[in-house]
Design an enzyme around this catalytic site. Structure first.
Site, mmCIF file in Angstrom:
data_model
loop_
_atom_site.group_PDB
_atom_site.id
_atom_site.type_symbol
_atom_site.label_atom_id
_atom_site.label_comp_id
_atom_site.label_asym_id
_atom_site.label_seq_id
_atom_site.Cartn_x
_atom_site.Cartn_y
_atom_site.Cartn_z
ATOM 1 N N HIS A 287 0.949 -1.055 -0.028
ATOM 2 C CA HIS A 287 -0.014 0.071 -0.085
ATOM 3 C C HIS A 287 0.912 1.544 0.087
ATOM 4 O O HIS A 287 1.788 1.337 0.632
ATOM 5 C CB HIS A 287 -0.898 0.062 1.189
ATOM 6 C CG HIS A 287 -1.891 0.950 1.144
ATOM 7 N ND1 HIS A 287 -1.468 2.384 1.286
ATOM 8 C CD2 HIS A 287 -3.270 0.845 0.982
ATOM 9 C CE1 HIS A 287 -2.839 2.932 1.347
ATOM 10 N NE2 HIS A 287 -3.884 2.061 1.281
ATOM 11 N N GLU B 227 -6.767 5.027 1.944
ATOM 12 C CA GLU B 227 -6.900 5.846 0.513
ATOM 13 C C GLU B 227 -7.862 6.730 0.203
ATOM 14 O O GLU B 227 -7.823 7.734 -0.549
ATOM 15 C CB GLU B 227 -6.835 4.657 -0.499
ATOM 16 C CG GLU B 227 -6.889 4.745 -1.856
ATOM 17 C CD GLU B 227 -6.680 3.464 -2.589
ATOM 18 O OE1 GLU B 227 -6.471 3.871 -3.821
ATOM 19 O OE2 GLU B 227 -6.425 2.469 -2.052
ATOM 20 N N ARG C 85 -6.686 10.411 0.064
ATOM 21 C CA ARG C 85 -6.537 10.878 -1.237
ATOM 22 C C ARG C 85 -7.577 10.954 -2.187
ATOM 23 O O ARG C 85 -7.808 11.823 -3.208
ATOM 24 C CB ARG C 85 -5.524 9.978 -1.929
ATOM 25 C CG ARG C 85 -3.778 10.167 -1.413
ATOM 26 C CD ARG C 85 -3.068 8.936 -2.232
ATOM 27 N NE ARG C 85 -3.292 7.595 -1.381
ATOM 28 C CZ ARG C 85 -3.424 6.457 -1.890
ATOM 29 N NH1 ARG C 85 -3.105 6.374 -3.475
ATOM 30 N NH2 ARG C 85 -3.614 5.542 -1.504
ATOM 31 N N ARG D 201 -2.576 1.153 -6.669
ATOM 32 C CA ARG D 201 -1.700 1.248 -5.625
ATOM 33 C C ARG D 201 -0.348 0.572 -5.920
ATOM 34 O O ARG D 201 0.691 1.146 -5.453
ATOM 35 C CB ARG D 201 -2.295 0.154 -4.486
ATOM 36 C CG ARG D 201 -3.505 0.788 -3.797
ATOM 37 C CD ARG D 201 -3.927 -0.223 -3.011
ATOM 38 N NE ARG D 201 -5.033 0.402 -1.934
ATOM 39 C CZ ARG D 201 -5.841 -0.246 -1.219
ATOM 40 N NH1 ARG D 201 -5.725 -1.719 -0.690
ATOM 41 N NH2 ARG D 201 -6.806 0.372 -0.326
ATOM 42 N N HIS E 17 0.437 -4.844 2.765
ATOM 43 C CA HIS E 17 -0.993 -4.786 2.935
ATOM 44 C C HIS E 17 -1.947 -5.774 2.722
ATOM 45 O O HIS E 17 -2.746 -6.086 3.745
ATOM 46 C CB HIS E 17 -1.308 -3.444 2.174
ATOM 47 C CG HIS E 17 -2.950 -3.085 2.779
ATOM 48 N ND1 HIS E 17 -3.158 -2.591 4.035
ATOM 49 C CD2 HIS E 17 -3.770 -2.723 1.720
ATOM 50 C CE1 HIS E 17 -4.291 -2.296 3.877
ATOM 51 N NE2 HIS E 17 -4.894 -2.413 2.834
ATOM 52 N N HIS E 18 -1.864 -6.624 1.749
ATOM 53 C CA HIS E 18 -2.708 -7.780 1.204
ATOM 54 C C HIS E 18 -2.192 -8.825 0.677
ATOM 55 O O HIS E 18 -1.342 -8.528 -0.507
ATOM 56 C CB HIS E 18 -3.975 -6.872 0.650
ATOM 57 C CG HIS E 18 -4.918 -7.881 0.547
ATOM 58 N ND1 HIS E 18 -6.180 -7.596 1.247
ATOM 59 C CD2 HIS E 18 -5.282 -8.734 -0.650
ATOM 60 C CE1 HIS E 18 -7.296 -8.691 0.909
ATOM 61 N NE2 HIS E 18 -6.710 -9.058 -0.155
ATOM 62 N N ARG F 127 -4.803 -5.056 -6.073
ATOM 63 C CA ARG F 127 -6.213 -4.830 -5.503
ATOM 64 C C ARG F 127 -6.490 -3.414 -5.610
ATOM 65 O O ARG F 127 -5.934 -2.678 -4.951
ATOM 66 C CB ARG F 127 -6.320 -5.559 -4.126
ATOM 67 C CG ARG F 127 -7.569 -5.363 -3.713
ATOM 68 C CD ARG F 127 -7.616 -6.129 -1.949
ATOM 69 N NE ARG F 127 -6.810 -5.703 -1.176
ATOM 70 C CZ ARG F 127 -7.139 -4.386 -0.485
ATOM 71 N NH1 ARG F 127 -8.289 -3.737 -0.679
ATOM 72 N NH2 ARG F 127 -6.408 -4.097 0.373
#
Length: 504
Positions: free
Chosen positions: A300, A313, A316, A337, A438-439, A478
């Site tokens: 991220h 996010e 932004r 991202r 992050h994921h 993602r």
């Protein structure tokens, strides 16, 4: 366990030892467990943790459905299964708190053609949502899974609303051309509303959530998954089940596993909760489930590095910009991202600040939490903020003037067209950020029935999966807001699917 076991076994590492070691038969396992007094001993602690002496003995460990993990996907699965007629369901959670990574979810839940969009005059289409999700994942996502997720997103929003979890504050995230990221009414981080709401809904239904229960094994019978072994105070306890749902989350807090799949990310900080150690992947793999796209670990772009806190996010999306150590913008902040992260890493010294005004601050309640942690720099003007963060004041003022012009209709040199605003005079804010893990976008291969599949695409009887532990939905990137959509759509779905199969 019903039926005559022919090749029952316990699959995993805690009992079997290293991968490839001989598996114990069910008879052998229960004999050894009997020596430890496994049967009739206390089960795992309920949600409000008590001492072992306070726990009621579990005399019957036979369940219709056992769910591994009390995050958003697992809790949603339990509620949906119960409401579809499964009264005998249990959720096993290895941590002392519920929610998993869902606790940290900040931006919101993407959904298309929802009642809240229609009420607010936001024009959207599910076809567009599908296309932008596939495009955002560089067309590496499973189109059938993506289509299912997007087509059922509005229904999931309605379902949550029916549980008292209302997500009607709609914003935008990178990679999406329409406002479809649904947040709580007050603009707060979605996880802080979602997790308590789901836990409360489970409690209202009497669904047991047993904390400090780490599932170490899957029990099999003739190739079918028929239960789990959970470790409670170093005592292995068997939970028999007609169906097991893995909702154990990702691997962001397991450095060794990250290094295995992505050695280039081994030194990155992680936004994940401590329990995200990849348990579900190993459990599933041991019984023949296929893991797909495991190298697709997302970083991220806006993570505060000292605390590993996520800078949502949605900040932004509400108008914030990114500037480097020279006080200059360098990329479209609303791009995907992976691209924003790469652009940040290319900046001098890697120093990047997320800069915004009072309008953005007011639209994102999550900022106040970051502020309480001492992570937000504030000043009464652009020049004051520049001095506070150590960038050239004239350069930052010129940057913001150019950005204001973009919000007024001028072309942006970086191509940003979404979420642009004219910064208001008055207080200005900045948070220093850099990319962080992050994921995990890869995971257990599933179909639209949430069945765990083997390498040939065949369902493994009795085994289902939902949430971050699954792979193939997000492709190679993602989109922000799609994780919550994923866990809610597929969490609800898997609960309903297993109910249709285990309820007589």
């Amino acid at each position: 366990m019903a039926g005559n076991a022919k090749t029952s076994s316990v699959a995993g590492s805690a009992i079997n030892g290293a991968s490839g070691a001989p598996r114990l038969t069910r008879r052998g396992f229960l004999t050894s467990a009997g020596a430890l007094g496994i049967l009739g001993l206390a089960g795992c602690a309920p949600q409000n943790i008590s001492s072992p002496a306070d726990r009621d003995p579990v005399e019957n460990n036979d369940y219709d459905v056992v769910i591994v993990g009390a995050g958003g996907a697992g809790l949603s699965a339990a509620i949906a299964a119960h409401d579809a007629g499964v009264e005998n369901v249990v959720v096993l959670e290895k941590m002392g708190v519920n929610g998993g990574n869902t606790n940290y979810s900040s931006s919101g839940m993407n959904a298309s053609e929802t009642k809240f969009q229609k009420e607010q005059g936001i024009e959207d289409s599910t076809d567009l949502f599908i296309q932008e999700t596939l495009d955002g994942g560089h067309n590496a996502g499973d189109e059938e899974l993506v289509t299912f997720m997007c087509e059922n997103s509005a229904g999931a929003i309605d379902w949550l609303d029916g549980l008292g979890i209302t997500l009607d504050n709609i914003g935008q995230t990178g990679g999406m051309s329409v406002k479809r990221c649904h947040r709580p009414t007050d603009g707060s981080a979605v996880g802080a509303t979602l997790v308590p709401g789901l836990v409360a809904a489970a409690a209202e239904r009497g669904i047991p959530i047993r904390n400090l229960c780490e599932v170490t094994e899957l029990v099999t019978d003739d190739g079918a998954v028929v239960g789990v072994v959970a470790n409670d105070n170093n005592t292995p306890t068997v939970y028999n089940a007609k169906a097991v749902i893995l909702a154990a989350g990702g691997l962001g807090s397991n450095p060794e596993m990250i290094a295995q799949y992505r050695p280039d990310l081994k030194d990155f900080v992680s936004t994940n909760q401590p329990g995200a150690t990849g348990d579900g992947y190993r459990l599933a793999e041991k019984v023949g489930a296929e893991l797909v796209q495991m190298d697709q670990i997302q970083i991220h772009p806006t993570v505060e590095q000292t605390t590993h806190s996520l800078v949502a996010e949605g900040i932004r999306g509400s108008g914030a910009i990114l500037v480097n150590s020279e006080g200059k913008r360098f990329f479209d902040e609303m791009s995907t991202r992976d691209k924003v992260s790469a652009a940040e890493l290319a900046q001098p010294n890697g120093d990047v600040w997320c800069v915004f005004d009072q309008q953005v601050y007011d639209a994102n309640k999550a900022v106040t939490k970051l502020e309480k942690q001492g992570l937000v720099t504030e000043a009464d003007s652009v020049a004051g903020l520049a001095e506070a963060i150590g960038v050239d004041a004239a350069a930052l003022e010129a940057t913001i003037a150019a950005y204001d012009a973009v919000a007024g209709g001028a072309a942006d040199e970086f191509g940003r067209t979404q979420g642009c605003i004219v910064f208001a005079d008055g207080p200005m804010y900045a948070i220093k950020v850099a990319p962080g893990i992050h994921h995990e976008m890869g995971g257990i291969k599933i179909n639209v029935n949430n069945e765990a599949l083997d390498a040939d695409g065949n369902p493994i009887p009795g085994l289902y999966a939902a949430g971050e532990v699954t792979g193939g939905i997000h492709g190679n990137n993602r989109i922000g807001g799609n994780a919550v959509c994923d866990i809610e759509v597929f969490g609800k779905n898997v609960g309903e699917v297993v109910a249709s199969r285990v309820v007589a």
